[in-house]
Each structure stands twice: as C-alpha cells, then as structure tokens.
Scaffold this active site. Structure first.
Site, PDB file in Angstrom:
ATOM      1  N   GLU A  39      29.771  19.040  27.092  1.00 41.33           N
ATOM      2  CA  GLU A  39      28.481  19.160  26.410  1.00 41.33           C
ATOM      3  C   GLU A  39      27.486  19.730  27.414  1.00 41.33           C
ATOM      4  O   GLU A  39      26.971  19.023  28.274  1.00 41.33           O
ATOM      5  CB  GLU A  39      28.051  17.806  25.871  1.00 41.33           C
TER       6      GLU A  39
ATOM      7  N   LYS B  70      23.753  18.317  28.442  1.00 45.81           N
ATOM      8  CA  LYS B  70      23.530  16.997  29.024  1.00 45.81           C
ATOM      9  C   LYS B  70      22.805  17.099  30.354  1.00 45.81           C
ATOM     10  O   LYS B  70      23.114  17.971  31.171  1.00 45.81           O
ATOM     11  CB  LYS B  70      24.867  16.295  29.255  1.00 45.81           C
TER      12      LYS B  70
ATOM     13  N   GLU C 166      28.784  14.996  34.384  1.00 44.61           N
ATOM     14  CA  GLU C 166      28.389  14.658  33.023  1.00 44.61           C
ATOM     15  C   GLU C 166      28.764  15.749  32.032  1.00 44.61           C
ATOM     16  O   GLU C 166      28.935  15.492  30.841  1.00 44.61           O
ATOM     17  CB  GLU C 166      26.876  14.413  32.967  1.00 44.61           C
TER      18      GLU C 166
ATOM     19  N   GLU D 278      35.378   4.569  25.080  1.00 42.86           N
ATOM     20  CA  GLU D 278      35.341   5.727  25.975  1.00 42.86           C
ATOM     21  C   GLU D 278      36.111   5.431  27.245  1.00 42.86           C
ATOM     22  O   GLU D 278      36.026   4.334  27.788  1.00 42.86           O
ATOM     23  CB  GLU D 278      33.905   6.057  26.419  1.00 42.86           C
TER      24      GLU D 278
END
Length: 428
Positions: free
Chosen positions: A318, A321, A327, A264
């Site tokens: 997303e 999250k 995030e 990542e």
C-alpha cells in the site's frame, strides 16, 4: 501370487487430498487499499481464486471489493472503523443500517466475520473502549434479527500490546488494567462463539534481537528450539510461542472455549537501513514456512492437531501508507498481479507436500537455559480502511515480571498504526 488391491491406496490418496483442502481453509490474506495503484477488484478476485487463500480480510467494507468477491466461495472479513463505534454503540438502528448496507446488500458474497474496530483496547481511548462491546452487541443483534447469527461472527482485532505477561508462553496473561473490559469482551465472544482476533508478528520481535538463532526461530528454519520453563515444552518457532501465550492468557481467565484467529502476520521484504531482516529471502522463508506449518495441521503445543485461521499480511503493498519503508513492503503481489518476490502461491502447488522445514516439535523437552523468544505486540502494518491515522500519545504497555524489553519506538507521540510497533522481547 497375492492379488493386488488398489482400493486402499486410492482411498489413502483421496484422504490426503481432503486433508490438504481442509488445511487450505485456514489460509487467509489481508487486502488493504491505502494505495493509488491497485488493480481493479475484479482482477484481484480472479487472482485470489488461483491462490491457496480461501479467506480475505478487508479493513473496511468496500462495496466494490465485496461485490467482486461474490460467488467465488472466498470468505470475507469486513470491518467497522473505530470512528463508527460510538454510533453503533448508542443507536441499535445505526447498527441495523450498517448490517443492511454492508452485509445484506451482498447476498452472493460470503461474509464470515465482522471486526468492530481495530486495536481499540490498546488505544488508550477510554470512551471508545467502554463503547466497544455495546457496539459489538448491537451488530450481533442486527445479525440475529436478519437470521445471520451463528453464520457471521463478530469480533474486534487486538495488537499484542494487550499482553502484560508472556514470559514464558505458559504464563501468558493480559494487561491487568484491562481486567473488567477484557472479561466483558471475552464473555461476549464466548456467548456468541466468536474468535479472539490478534496480530502476532515474529518479524518485529526479530528486529529487537537480530541474532542468527533468533532469525531461524522466527523463520521456521531448523534451530535448537526454546524451552518453556513453566510447561517444559520445547518450542521450535516464534509463531507458536506467540499464539500459545495468547492461549494461556485466555485459559487463565477461564475462556478455554474461545478460539483464536490470527488477523495479521507477515514479513517485510524491504526496509530502511535500520530495519534488520527486511529481505525478499526472509519474507519468502517466513510466509512459505508459515503456510507449510498451517497445512501440516501440527498446530501449536497448546493447541495440537489443528490449524487456526491465519491471515497473512498482505496481498499488495500500500504505497500511500506513512511510516518506515517496511510499512509499504509486505505485499505478496504487485499491482500487475505478479509475485513481489520468488514465492510459490499457486493453488495447484498446495497439493504437493511442503519442502519447508516448518513442523514444530510439540513434545516436552528437558529444561535448559533458553534464549530469546519474543511475543510481540506487533507493529503490524494493518492499514486503516480509508485514511491515514492521526498521531496520538501512547503509553507503553507495562513490563511483565519477566525479562521483557520494549523496542521499536520512534518517539513519544506515534500514530495508531505505529502503536502496533510496541513489541515485547522475552528471554526464557
């Protein structure tokens, strides 16, 4: 008049295309699904085929996604959850069943790597840590039995919290308390020709040192560089410095043959008011700069002339999250499949030379008084594969003998996701 021969030029052009295609093979993307608004897997598979990404990393083994990627030629990384580790470690038949259900059931899908657990070694859960390598070994044995050993690799993903020393990159070393555990893990990786997978994030390092010169160093933009006082090598970007710190740590333990994979890395395009650098412009600069750097095949100063497999975070935001706004703000694409911000990600564009100033200088430079280069145990937004993680007490990794400082901590009790927010910022 001298006769013109076009063949050398044609050959050169073909060679350039081959090298470009080879560089693209190092580009991957993270595909998390902790969201309620994502497009169907089939639409995502079609999208991926139009991009330069040749690999995709999943955080679990979602059968719908694996099936949708069948016959696309896209390499797939699947993951066994931390909660699966005890059963995988204690029962070889459970590992066999896991491989049967998640690998053998998809013969037309190109599964290339299985990650067993996520950031287990830095979790502080000693029971889980001791079971990690046995679980990996049982998965490996199951693959060998299925005659897939050597075709599908087995590893586990780490945050930069496993680093106890990175000041400077040439002195990189793992946290000393991990000694036997890390050696056992690395012996497994070497024996099975599997990679050491890590999550470096210049994004979080910049948040600890938000100076213009640090931003340029993180974004692959023109900058004065930072000199490693131990090797006298001048680094021109943060990514290389972080990766080389890992390379030094592996070398110091005698595992020079273990390859590194960046599981990542990315940059948030949006964040809360206290999250500096979270702009579309910076996200574009980092991701385009990183892609261009990988395509250049320049490598890092300690690993020149090659590009390591690198998975950018992330394909989509997303929205489920927890945590700060960042995030939920790493996605390159929106649910409608349009790009989140102005970034060129078409496959056709990858054939053209990059205009981004990203190729680092790998030649030694005279030693100077350097400024800050972080090597972050990242706050990586690597979402759990299915459900939000629960909060666990965390002890910060020990400081190195250098001038490290910790930052980005929002409390004494943080989630496993937030465990990745520990990052070290070094001055060298």
């Amino acid at each position: 008049m001298e006769k013109y021969h076009p063949l050398p030029i044609v050959f050169s052009l073909l060679l350039c295309l081959v090298l470009t295609a080879e560089a693209q093979s190092y580009l991957g993307i993270n595909y998390g699904n902790l969201a309620d608004n994502l497009p169907p897997p089939e639409a995502t598979a079609k999208l991926l085929k139009s991009t330069p990404f040749s690999k995709v990393r999943l955080y679990g083994a979602d059968p719908a996604i694996i099936k949708a990627l069948a016959n696309t030629g896209i390499g797939i990384v699947i993951g066994a959850a931390n909660g699966d580790i005890p059963a995988l470690a204690s029962d070889p038949s459970h590992a066999t069943q896991w491989v049967n259900s998640n690998v053998l059931a998809f013969p037309d899908s190109k599964i290339i790597l299985i990650t067993v657990g996520n950031e287990v070694i830095s979790s502080g859960d000693q029971n889980l840590i001791t079971q990690l390598v046995p679980a990996m070994q049982n998965i490996q044995n199951a693959l060998n039995t299925a005659k897939l050993g050597g075709k599908i690799q087995v590893s586990t993903v780490h945050s930069m919290a496993v680093m106890g020393q990175s000041d400077p990159p040439s002195s990189g070393a793992f946290v000393s308390a991990l000694g036997d555990t890390m050696k056992q893990l690395l012996e497994f990786l070497k024996e099975n020709a599997s990679p050491f997978t890590i999550n470096p994030y210049p994004f979080f390092a910049y948040q600890s040192d938000p100076r213009p010169e640090t931003l340029a160093f993180c974004l692959f933009k023109p900058n004065a560089g930072r000199v490693d006082s131990g090797s006298n090598i001048k680094y021109m970007n943060m990514f290389d410095a972080q990766v080389d710190a890992i390379r030094s740590a592996l070398n110091a333990m005698g595992f020079k043959d273990v390859e590194i994979v960046v599981a990542e890395t990315g940059w948030a395009y949006r964040g809360d008011s206290n999250e500096v650098g979270t702009t579309p412009e910076n996200a574009k600069a980092y991701n385009e700069g990183l892609i261009s750097h990988l395509r250049s095949m320049a490598g890092t100063p300690l690993m020149p002339g090659k590009s390591i497999d690198t998975y950018i975070f992330a394909l989509y935001d997303e929205d489920l999250k927890p945590g700060p706004t960042s995030e939920r703000s790493f996605g390159l694409f929106k649910p409608d499949l349009s790009t989140t911000y102005d970034i060129e990600l078409s496959k056709s564009s990858s054939q053209a030379p990059s205009k981004s100033p990203v190729t680092p200088s790998t030649s030694p430079a005279p030693s100077t008084t350097p400024s800050v280069t972080p090597s972050s145990p990242s706050q990586t937004p690597s979402a759990p594969s299915a459900t939000p993680t629960t909060a666990v007490p965390v002890t910060p990794p020990p400081k190195s003998s250098g001038t490290w400082r910790l930052a980005g901590v929002r409390g004494a009790v943080i989630s496993r996701r937030q465990l990745q927010s520990w990052f070290l910022c070094l001055s060298w």
